[in-house]
Design a protein around this motif. Structure first.
Motif, mmCIF file in Angstrom:
data_model
loop_
_atom_site.group_PDB
_atom_site.id
_atom_site.type_symbol
_atom_site.label_atom_id
_atom_site.label_comp_id
_atom_site.label_asym_id
_atom_site.label_seq_id
_atom_site.Cartn_x
_atom_site.Cartn_y
_atom_site.Cartn_z
ATOM 1 N N UNK A 47 0.831 -1.204 0.000
ATOM 2 C CA UNK A 47 0.000 0.000 0.000
ATOM 3 C C UNK A 47 0.866 1.256 0.000
ATOM 4 N N UNK A 48 1.793 1.339 0.959
ATOM 5 C CA UNK A 48 2.625 2.538 1.088
ATOM 6 C C UNK A 48 3.885 2.187 1.847
ATOM 7 N N UNK A 49 4.930 2.976 1.615
ATOM 8 C CA UNK A 49 6.195 2.765 2.312
ATOM 9 C C UNK A 49 6.857 4.102 2.568
ATOM 10 N N UNK A 50 7.679 4.129 3.615
ATOM 11 C CA UNK A 50 8.451 5.321 3.936
ATOM 12 C C UNK A 50 9.848 4.894 4.354
ATOM 13 N N UNK A 51 10.837 5.558 3.808
ATOM 14 C CA UNK A 51 12.220 5.222 4.120
ATOM 15 C C UNK A 51 12.627 5.833 5.456
ATOM 16 N N UNK A 52 13.825 5.529 5.889
ATOM 17 C CA UNK A 52 14.343 6.115 7.124
ATOM 18 C C UNK A 52 14.360 7.634 7.033
ATOM 19 N N UNK A 104 19.382 6.596 4.020
ATOM 20 C CA UNK A 104 17.984 6.508 4.402
ATOM 21 C C UNK A 104 17.005 6.915 3.332
ATOM 22 N N UNK A 105 17.380 6.798 2.087
ATOM 23 C CA UNK A 105 16.498 7.198 1.004
ATOM 24 C C UNK A 105 15.752 6.036 0.371
ATOM 25 N N UNK A 106 16.048 4.817 0.790
ATOM 26 C CA UNK A 106 15.468 3.639 0.152
ATOM 27 C C UNK A 106 14.212 3.209 0.879
ATOM 28 N N UNK A 107 13.129 3.008 0.105
ATOM 29 C CA UNK A 107 11.906 2.432 0.649
ATOM 30 C C UNK A 107 11.722 1.054 0.017
ATOM 31 N N UNK A 108 10.834 0.254 0.596
ATOM 32 C CA UNK A 108 10.680 -1.132 0.167
ATOM 33 C C UNK A 108 9.208 -1.435 -0.081
ATOM 34 N N UNK A 109 8.917 -1.988 -1.247
ATOM 35 C CA UNK A 109 7.543 -2.317 -1.606
ATOM 36 C C UNK A 109 7.295 -3.815 -1.700
#
Length: 127
Positions: A47-52, A104-109
């Protein structure tokens, strides 16, 4: 490690809900976070993700209606859901990928990327 979700329930189409997930037992600031959902008879979907560092991603059906946010001071990730539709009905899960370093720019789906999961919380939207 514990992830405890709250805020689900039964609402009508067009209403809003705010899901919260409190995470303990892990260094929250080193986690990337995500929300997934699973509707009856369907596979779990991102649905949604947020990185560090606060970089955010959404699936197209919720973009503009849902907002993911993190509060490092409270070790909490939230999902504000507005203009809910019956097709949003599902069990919603928060997830954490822990022990991350770097910019901390990587998000995971991908669900397989996550280390820890909440128990899930029901969201039902009636038409």
């Amino acid at each position: 490690v514990q992830l405890v979700e709250s805020g689900g329930g039964l609402v009508q189409a067009g209403d809003s809900l705010r899901l919260s997930c409190v995470i303990s037992g892990v260094t929250f600031s080193r986690c990337a976070l995500g929300w997934f959902r699973q509707a009856p008879g369907k596979e779990r979907e991102f649905v949604a993700a947020i990185s560090r560092g606060g970089v955010i991603s959404y699936i197209d059906p919720v973009r503009g209606r849902f907002t993911i946010a993190r509060d490092n001071a409270k070790s909490t990730v939230s999902l504000q859901m507005n203009s809910l539709k019956p097709e949003d009905t599902a069990v919603y899960y928060c997830a954490a990928k822990a022990n991350l370093y770097g910019t901390g720019t990587i998000f995971y789906s991908d669900a397989l990327d996550y280390d820890y999961w909440g128990q899930g919380i029901q969201v039902t939207v009636s038409s």
